[in-house]
Design a protein around this motif. Structure first.
Motif, PDB file in Angstrom:
ATOM      1  N   GLY A 120     118.509  13.926 -35.412  1.00 64.27           N
ATOM      2  CA  GLY A 120     119.372  12.926 -35.943  1.00 64.27           C
ATOM      3  C   GLY A 120     118.316  11.475 -36.349  1.00 64.27           C
ATOM      4  N   GLN A 121     118.907  10.423 -35.786  1.00 62.75           N
ATOM      5  CA  GLN A 121     118.131   9.196 -35.755  1.00 62.75           C
ATOM      6  C   GLN A 121     117.302   8.768 -34.676  1.00 62.75           C
ATOM      7  N   ARG A 122     117.442   9.840 -33.598  1.00 66.73           N
ATOM      8  CA  ARG A 122     116.617   9.642 -32.383  1.00 66.73           C
ATOM      9  C   ARG A 122     115.381   9.686 -32.306  1.00 66.73           C
ATOM     10  N   HIS A 123     114.516   9.171 -31.645  1.00 68.36           N
ATOM     11  CA  HIS A 123     112.889   9.396 -31.410  1.00 68.36           C
ATOM     12  C   HIS A 123     112.712  10.963 -31.228  1.00 68.36           C
ATOM     13  N   TYR A 124     113.249  11.578 -30.497  1.00 68.55           N
ATOM     14  CA  TYR A 124     113.059  13.018 -30.018  1.00 68.55           C
ATOM     15  C   TYR A 124     114.351  13.444 -29.823  1.00 68.55           C
ATOM     16  N   ASN A 125     114.443  14.922 -29.634  1.00 64.19           N
ATOM     17  CA  ASN A 125     115.510  15.698 -29.700  1.00 64.19           C
ATOM     18  C   ASN A 125     115.634  16.289 -27.970  1.00 64.19           C
ATOM     19  N   GLU A 126     116.719  15.687 -27.403  1.00 66.24           N
ATOM     20  CA  GLU A 126     116.952  16.176 -26.139  1.00 66.24           C
ATOM     21  C   GLU A 126     118.003  17.206 -25.827  1.00 66.24           C
ATOM     22  N   ASP A 127     118.315  17.872 -26.987  1.00 68.36           N
ATOM     23  CA  ASP A 127     119.291  19.045 -26.681  1.00 68.36           C
ATOM     24  C   ASP A 127     118.521  20.283 -26.634  1.00 68.36           C
ATOM     25  N   ALA A 128     119.169  21.213 -26.083  1.00 67.50           N
ATOM     26  CA  ALA A 128     118.490  22.446 -25.912  1.00 67.50           C
ATOM     27  C   ALA A 128     119.512  23.576 -26.068  1.00 67.50           C
ATOM     28  N   ASN A 129     119.245  24.855 -26.507  1.00 67.69           N
ATOM     29  CA  ASN A 129     120.103  25.991 -26.610  1.00 67.69           C
ATOM     30  C   ASN A 129     119.275  27.182 -26.058  1.00 67.69           C
ATOM     31  N   GLN A 130     120.296  28.052 -25.914  1.00 72.84           N
ATOM     32  CA  GLN A 130     119.865  29.511 -25.368  1.00 72.84           C
ATOM     33  C   GLN A 130     120.736  30.773 -25.944  1.00 72.84           C
ATOM     34  N   ALA A 131     120.270  31.726 -26.103  1.00 71.38           N
ATOM     35  CA  ALA A 131     120.986  33.050 -26.566  1.00 71.38           C
ATOM     36  C   ALA A 131     120.348  34.095 -26.106  1.00 71.38           C
ATOM     37  N   GLY A 132     120.905  35.280 -25.691  1.00 74.19           N
ATOM     38  CA  GLY A 132     120.275  36.408 -25.416  1.00 74.19           C
ATOM     39  C   GLY A 132     121.334  37.271 -24.467  1.00 74.19           C
ATOM     40  N   THR A 133     120.704  38.230 -23.730  1.00 73.10           N
ATOM     41  CA  THR A 133     121.657  38.992 -22.757  1.00 73.10           C
ATOM     42  C   THR A 133     121.088  38.707 -21.394  1.00 73.10           C
ATOM     43  N   ILE A 134     122.209  38.783 -20.512  1.00 70.89           N
ATOM     44  CA  ILE A 134     122.137  38.378 -19.164  1.00 70.89           C
ATOM     45  C   ILE A 134     122.398  39.547 -18.120  1.00 70.89           C
ATOM     46  N   ARG A 135     121.705  39.805 -17.052  1.00 64.02           N
ATOM     47  CA  ARG A 135     122.082  40.930 -16.119  1.00 64.02           C
ATOM     48  C   ARG A 135     122.850  40.690 -15.196  1.00 64.02           C
ATOM     49  N   ILE A 136     124.155  40.794 -15.399  1.00 62.91           N
ATOM     50  CA  ILE A 136     125.059  40.940 -14.410  1.00 62.91           C
ATOM     51  C   ILE A 136     126.262  41.990 -14.611  1.00 62.91           C
ATOM     52  N   PRO A 137     126.985  42.273 -13.630  1.00 69.84           N
ATOM     53  CA  PRO A 137     128.054  43.345 -13.807  1.00 69.84           C
ATOM     54  C   PRO A 137     128.788  43.003 -15.030  1.00 69.84           C
ATOM     55  N   ALA A 138     129.459  44.033 -15.609  1.00 77.97           N
ATOM     56  CA  ALA A 138     130.709  43.679 -16.694  1.00 77.97           C
ATOM     57  C   ALA A 138     131.631  43.076 -16.056  1.00 77.97           C
ATOM     58  N   PHE A 139     132.413  42.127 -16.840  1.00 73.28           N
ATOM     59  CA  PHE A 139     133.552  41.521 -16.476  1.00 73.28           C
ATOM     60  C   PHE A 139     134.897  41.767 -17.500  1.00 73.28           C
TER      61      PHE A 139
END
Length: 591
Positions: free
Chosen positions: A122-141
């Motif tokens: 945006g109009q900020r000096h730097y980006n403070e947002d982050a995001n993540q996407a993938g698969t995670i190792r936990i039992p099915a729910f």
């Protein structure tokens, strides 16, 4: 010495091959983080790719033939999957035994027809947002579907040529993980959550003894496929099922008390290290009793006796809701205690005061990766977090039109998660902002910290200067009730019931309405294009120029996203008007 090929989080470069030491269980790797001086290499890695079965011919398709509806997996980005410890097994699905299949892994960020992410500072000096996407190792729910539907669904998947997801190392279909994190005061906390929060969830699921929702009962065939097609027939299935159930029941007996015990210890640690609001803190998804008093000389003995008495009386299995709550709170406490022991760059007389000046004591733990937390100096900011987990009861991918799936959302702060209904075209919000002025948060805070709530010049209530009443970090406002306890929502997704899932930061949701967001995505050809257009539109019409992040996940009704209601026409005129106003130079002068 065995090896496992992994890709660093957020990276699109070549795979790195890391060595694994044989004989070291994951339970032992989880305990490595308790040793402050341990400098071993990290043991937990986030898989930002997913493993799937594709017909071998589809890797080099004939341009004259169609690959089938929805079959647009990025063949150029796929690589043959080499199984290793902790990775998904390369086995053919039982419902397609005669097809020539190739098991490949595909980076999720390269699958632009299935997932898209975009961000702007945006109009900020730097980006403070982050995001993540993938698969995670936990039992099915996921909720198990009737076997007749699963057979019909498997036949449909095989007939249409859709890629079929492989099972995870736990034997269940892969669990997909999506998260968006909006930092404030800096990016240290949001980056910490991006790199570590999934590890806390995996660790908590293991420590709590979380069981798979797809555990088969004796004598009942599995709905993952037709048992007649599995080698050995129904008798071998029944024998393996009874053996598996015996092992799981034995594990349940050993770990049924682990959840309440860990919850009690975490509550006691919050009470001892932070105090204030957390002296009477009791999360809604915790079954453990209120933490014992830390001022009691016999604190350790009373804790052990309380835990032992609770373990004998509590026999209910752990739930994913309690696991997520524990993981969020554990990550928050580790981050805050790590910052409290660092020098304060804003205080020139820090050497004259103890390290616990902010009344946050204790020693920090190492996160699941084994890395340090934050930088060399104290970070006083924080971050919001919204996480979405998707599980399916069958190997059919969740984006297939005939797939059943279950969505679980954990939310802290003012980031937002939306579903778009296929039939109506309307947004279904799964999160609500955690602001001091909202009724639920106002009731929670006014019971403990009335004097910390103030109203700013714009008429908005704030707690110790913060707009969010729940967040990670924010160590200076922690004692007044700024908690990282998440709101957890579970939704069962029927076939093609929803078109897509949206995760966005307040730089998007603060400038656009929910209907505007989903309408912009409806006009896009792919989720990747939809995420980019949402961020561009939010940045164009924003008044404050905040960081904007948007993640779009394709669901079963994606191909019918414009059929419900009036499609994207409902807000098109308003969006054109807002763009015209944003481009008016006289408006810019007034702002």
């Amino acid at each position: 010495m065995s090896t496992c090929a992994v890709r660093s989080a957020g990276s699109r470069g070549p795979l790195r091959v890391l060595a694994r030491t044989p004989g070291l269980s994951q339970r032992n790797t989880a305990n490595l983080r308790i040793q402050p001086g341990d400098q071993r290499s990290p043991r937990r890695h986030f898989h930002n790719y997913f493993v799937t079965h594709l017909p071998s011919s589809s890797l080099h398709p004939d341009s004259r033939s169609s690959a089938g509806p929805g079959h647009k997996l990025p063949r150029s980005a796929s690589t043959p999957h080499t199984p290793g410890p902790g990775s998904a097994p390369a086995v053919s699905p039982p419902n397609m035994p005669s097809r020539d299949l190739t098991v490949v892994r595909i980076p999720l960020r390269s699958a632009k027809h299935h997932f898209g992410a975009s961000n702007s500072r945006g109009q900020r000096h730097y980006n403070e947002d982050a995001n993540q996407a993938g698969t995670i190792r936990i039992p099915a729910f996921a909720k198990r579907v009737p076997i007749s539907l699963s057979r019909r669904q498997a036949a449909r998947v095989a007939g249409e040529g859709e890629g079929t997801s492989a099972d995870s190392s736990l034997g269940d279909p892969q669990i997909f993980y999506f998260g968006v994190f909006d930092g404030h005061g800096g990016s240290e906390c949001s980056e910490f959550l991006r790199e570590e929060l999934h590890g806390y969830i995996e660790e908590a699921a293991e420590e709590f003894g979380l069981e798979s929702s797809l555990k088969r009962e004796p004598g009942i065939p599995d709905s993952m496929g037709d048992p007649d097609t599995i080698s050995g027939g129904r008798e071998s299935v029944s024998q393996s099922t009874s053996q598996t159930d015996g092992q799981q029941s034995q594990g349940t007996t050993d770990s049924s008390s682990a959840g309440p015990r860990l919850e009690s210890e975490l509550l006691a640690e919050y009470k001892r290290t932070i105090g204030g609001y957390f002296r009477r803190f009791k999360p809604s998804h915790f079954s453990a009793p209120t933490a014992p008093s830390t001022r009691d000389p016999g604190y350790s003995s009373s804790l052990s006796s309380t835990s032992s008495s609770d373990s004998s009386s509590v026999s209910s299995p752990s739930t994913l809701e309690s696991v997520l709550t524990y993981a969020f709170l554990r990550a928050d406490l580790d981050f805050v205690t790590a910052q409290a022991r660092k020098p304060d760059p804003d205080d020139p007389y820090i050497s004259d005061f103890p390290l616990n000046k902010d009344e946050i004591l204790g020693s920090p733990h190492l996160p699941p990766s084994g890395h340090g937390i934050g930088g060399p100096v104290r970070f006083k900011g924080g971050s919001t977090a919204s996480v979405a987990l998707i599980s399916t009861p069958t190997p059919s991918p969740f984006w297939h039109p005939a797939a059943h799936s279950t969505l679980v959302v954990a939310h802290v702060g003012d980031t937002r998660i939306l579903l778009c209904e296929t039939a109506t075209g309307r947004p279904l919000p799964l999160t609500s902002d955690h602001h001091p002025s909202t009724p639920a948060e106002s009731r929670r805070l006014r019971r403990f910290v009335t004097d910390s709530l103030v109203t700013d010049s714009f008429g908005e209530e704030r707690i110790r200067g913060l707009a969010n009443s729940r967040a990670f970090g924010d160590m200076q406002a922690k004692r007044t009730g700024v908690s990282a306890e998440p709101d957890v929502v579970r939704v069962d997704l029927r076939p093609a019931e929803f078109s897509f899932l949206v995760l966005c930061s307040d730089g998007v949701s603060g400038s656009l309405g929910d209907q505007e967001i989903v309408d912009v995505i409806k006009e896009a050809g792919t989720p990747e294009e939809g995420a980019r257009k949402v961020v561009e539109y939010a940045t164009e019409v924003s008044n404050d120029g905040d960081n904007a992040t948007c993640l779009v996940v394709r669901l079963g009704g994606w191909e019918r996203r414009s059929e419900g209601g009036v499609g994207s026409l409902g807000t098109r005129e308003m969006r054109e008007m807002r763009r015209a106003e944003a481009g008016d130079p006289r408006r810019r002068g007034r702002c």
